[in-house]
Scaffold this motif. Structure first.
Motif, mmCIF file in Angstrom:
data_model
loop_
_atom_site.group_PDB
_atom_site.id
_atom_site.type_symbol
_atom_site.label_atom_id
_atom_site.label_comp_id
_atom_site.label_asym_id
_atom_site.label_seq_id
_atom_site.Cartn_x
_atom_site.Cartn_y
_atom_site.Cartn_z
ATOM 1 N N ALA A 86 106.644 -20.951 16.604
ATOM 2 C CA ALA A 86 107.286 -19.775 16.032
ATOM 3 C C ALA A 86 107.305 -19.943 14.518
ATOM 4 O O ALA A 86 107.540 -21.038 14.000
ATOM 5 C CB ALA A 86 108.707 -19.638 16.573
ATOM 6 N N GLY A 116 100.234 -14.294 20.029
ATOM 7 C CA GLY A 116 101.530 -14.305 20.691
ATOM 8 C C GLY A 116 102.571 -15.162 20.008
ATOM 9 O O GLY A 116 103.567 -15.552 20.639
ATOM 10 N N ARG A 117 102.373 -15.452 18.723
ATOM 11 C CA ARG A 117 103.342 -16.290 18.021
ATOM 12 C C ARG A 117 104.640 -15.516 17.761
ATOM 13 O O ARG A 117 104.592 -14.395 17.245
ATOM 14 C CB ARG A 117 102.781 -16.769 16.685
ATOM 15 C CG ARG A 117 101.510 -17.609 16.773
ATOM 16 C CD ARG A 117 101.773 -18.977 17.384
ATOM 17 N NE ARG A 117 100.580 -19.800 17.352
ATOM 18 C CZ ARG A 117 100.238 -20.591 16.348
ATOM 19 N NH1 ARG A 117 101.001 -20.654 15.271
ATOM 20 N NH2 ARG A 117 99.137 -21.309 16.396
ATOM 21 N N PRO A 118 105.795 -16.078 18.071
ATOM 22 C CA PRO A 118 107.054 -15.448 17.682
ATOM 23 C C PRO A 118 107.199 -15.492 16.159
ATOM 24 O O PRO A 118 106.995 -16.541 15.542
ATOM 25 C CB PRO A 118 108.128 -16.314 18.359
ATOM 26 C CG PRO A 118 107.386 -17.103 19.404
ATOM 27 C CD PRO A 118 106.008 -17.305 18.861
ATOM 28 N N VAL A 124 113.958 -19.558 20.600
ATOM 29 C CA VAL A 124 113.217 -20.812 20.579
ATOM 30 C C VAL A 124 114.079 -21.903 19.951
ATOM 31 O O VAL A 124 115.004 -21.628 19.196
ATOM 32 C CB VAL A 124 111.882 -20.693 19.802
ATOM 33 C CG1 VAL A 124 110.995 -19.638 20.431
ATOM 34 C CG2 VAL A 124 112.139 -20.358 18.337
ATOM 35 N N TYR A 163 105.433 -6.444 12.506
ATOM 36 C CA TYR A 163 105.147 -7.824 12.890
ATOM 37 C C TYR A 163 106.412 -8.630 13.199
ATOM 38 O O TYR A 163 106.317 -9.689 13.811
ATOM 39 C CB TYR A 163 104.390 -8.541 11.768
ATOM 40 C CG TYR A 163 103.053 -7.932 11.437
ATOM 41 C CD1 TYR A 163 101.949 -8.140 12.264
ATOM 42 C CD2 TYR A 163 102.882 -7.152 10.298
ATOM 43 C CE1 TYR A 163 100.707 -7.593 11.954
ATOM 44 C CE2 TYR A 163 101.655 -6.594 9.976
ATOM 45 C CZ TYR A 163 100.571 -6.815 10.813
ATOM 46 O OH TYR A 163 99.352 -6.272 10.509
ATOM 47 N N ALA A 186 100.084 -12.425 15.552
ATOM 48 C CA ALA A 186 100.575 -11.508 16.586
ATOM 49 C C ALA A 186 99.648 -11.518 17.791
ATOM 50 O O ALA A 186 100.103 -11.541 18.948
ATOM 51 C CB ALA A 186 100.701 -10.099 16.010
ATOM 52 N N LEU A 188 114.963 -15.459 18.137
ATOM 53 C CA LEU A 188 113.639 -15.499 18.763
ATOM 54 C C LEU A 188 113.672 -16.182 20.123
ATOM 55 O O LEU A 188 112.703 -16.108 20.881
ATOM 56 C CB LEU A 188 112.646 -16.223 17.858
ATOM 57 C CG LEU A 188 112.220 -15.500 16.580
ATOM 58 C CD1 LEU A 188 111.368 -16.428 15.709
ATOM 59 C CD2 LEU A 188 111.457 -14.220 16.892
ATOM 60 N N ALA A 237 109.434 -14.218 12.494
ATOM 61 C CA ALA A 237 110.670 -13.729 11.899
ATOM 62 C C ALA A 237 110.571 -13.835 10.388
ATOM 63 O O ALA A 237 109.800 -14.627 9.851
ATOM 64 C CB ALA A 237 111.881 -14.520 12.400
ATOM 65 N N THR A 280 106.311 -22.571 26.686
ATOM 66 C CA THR A 280 106.393 -21.259 27.317
ATOM 67 C C THR A 280 106.424 -21.406 28.833
ATOM 68 O O THR A 280 106.172 -22.457 29.363
ATOM 69 C CB THR A 280 105.165 -20.421 26.902
ATOM 70 O OG1 THR A 280 103.975 -21.141 27.254
ATOM 71 C CG2 THR A 280 105.170 -20.181 25.417
ATOM 72 N N PRO A 308 109.998 -8.802 14.855
ATOM 73 C CA PRO A 308 111.120 -8.328 15.677
ATOM 74 C C PRO A 308 112.460 -8.849 15.189
ATOM 75 O O PRO A 308 113.503 -8.309 15.539
ATOM 76 C CB PRO A 308 110.788 -8.875 17.063
ATOM 77 C CG PRO A 308 109.952 -10.088 16.797
ATOM 78 C CD PRO A 308 109.144 -9.750 15.587
ATOM 79 N N CYS A 366 109.850 -24.451 15.720
ATOM 80 C CA CYS A 366 109.579 -23.468 14.676
ATOM 81 C C CYS A 366 108.950 -24.152 13.476
ATOM 82 O O CYS A 366 108.929 -25.376 13.371
ATOM 83 C CB CYS A 366 110.881 -22.790 14.215
ATOM 84 S SG CYS A 366 111.777 -21.861 15.467
#
Length: 229
Positions: A3, A98-100, A153, A124, A95, A151, A102, A229, A126, A158
């Protein structure tokens, strides 16, 4: 997959010059080096230092409001063109992988949301964690930890990406690896001294660090933590 917690000013967008210009206009007697070093910090802290007055004084409150108004009128309309050219492709690839993602910034939540929308980057992210007076800002770990929680995680899964020493100190305090980018405010030496575990001199080098599997030089890129995951 890792992340990624991005700083905003100087990391995603080339705004430090515009921020410095506004501060110099508002505080013409402040030493230029102190003005330049103020970029990326909460406004109350900036004006308390530059105007030599308590951060909760009416003068600081008024100056912070004036700065926000000037930034909104002078800089936000140019937000899309200030995004570093390689950043948009990097975010697209992250994106797609699938990377989180912030944003963790010293801008207010409203100011961050306004800029990201104008820059067409809001899609991009959330999660955006802006500075609020009730919560310690950078270099304290609170904002990075809040972003990780939002997120879903673990902080150890991160990475923080930022251009200031406060970004790297925040990452270190939160137990998160830090990537310092050398195209913003701080020098590479300053970022290393502040605890950066990896250094990206250009947005392209940042691409190699965050997405080594897509880089031709992936064999030379140090590995980053993986999000389970």
């Amino acid at each position: 997959m890792t992340a990624v917690l991005f700083d905003l000013d100087g990391t995603l967008a080339d705004t430090p010059g515009a921020i410095t210009a506004i501060l110099r206009r508002m505080c013409p007697l402040a030493p230029p080096d102190r003005v330049a070093a103020s970029v990326g910090r909460p406004l109350a802290d900036v004006f308390a230092e530059l105007l030599v007055t308590p951060r909760d004084s009416p003068i600081v409150v008024a100056a912070s409001a004036e700065f926000r108004a000037l930034f909104a009128s002078d800089v936000v309309p140019r937000a899309a063109e200030l995004v570093f050219p390689a950043v948009r492709e990097l975010l697209d690839r992250l994106a797609d992988a699938g990377r989180p993602l912030a944003v963790v910034t010293s801008k207010s939540p409203a100011g961050a949301a306004e800029f990201l929308a104008a820059a067409r980057l809001d899609q991009y992210f959330p999660v955006t964690v802006g500075y609020v007076p009730e919560v310690p800002g950078k270099p304290a770990p609170h904002q990075a930890l809040a972003a990780a929680r939002a997120l879903g995680v673990d902080p150890a899964e991160c990475v923080v990406v930022g251009d200031s020493t406060d970004d790297m100190k925040m990452a270190d305090a939160a137990g998160i690896p830090g990537i310092g980018v050398g195209y913003g405010v701080a020098t590479l030496a300053e970022l290393r001294a502040a605890g950066a575990q990896h250094i990206a001199g250009t947005p392209e080098e940042l691409f190699e660090l965050l997405l080594p599997e897509l880089s031709l030089s992936s064999a030379t890129v140090p590995s980053l933590p993986e999000v389970s995951t």
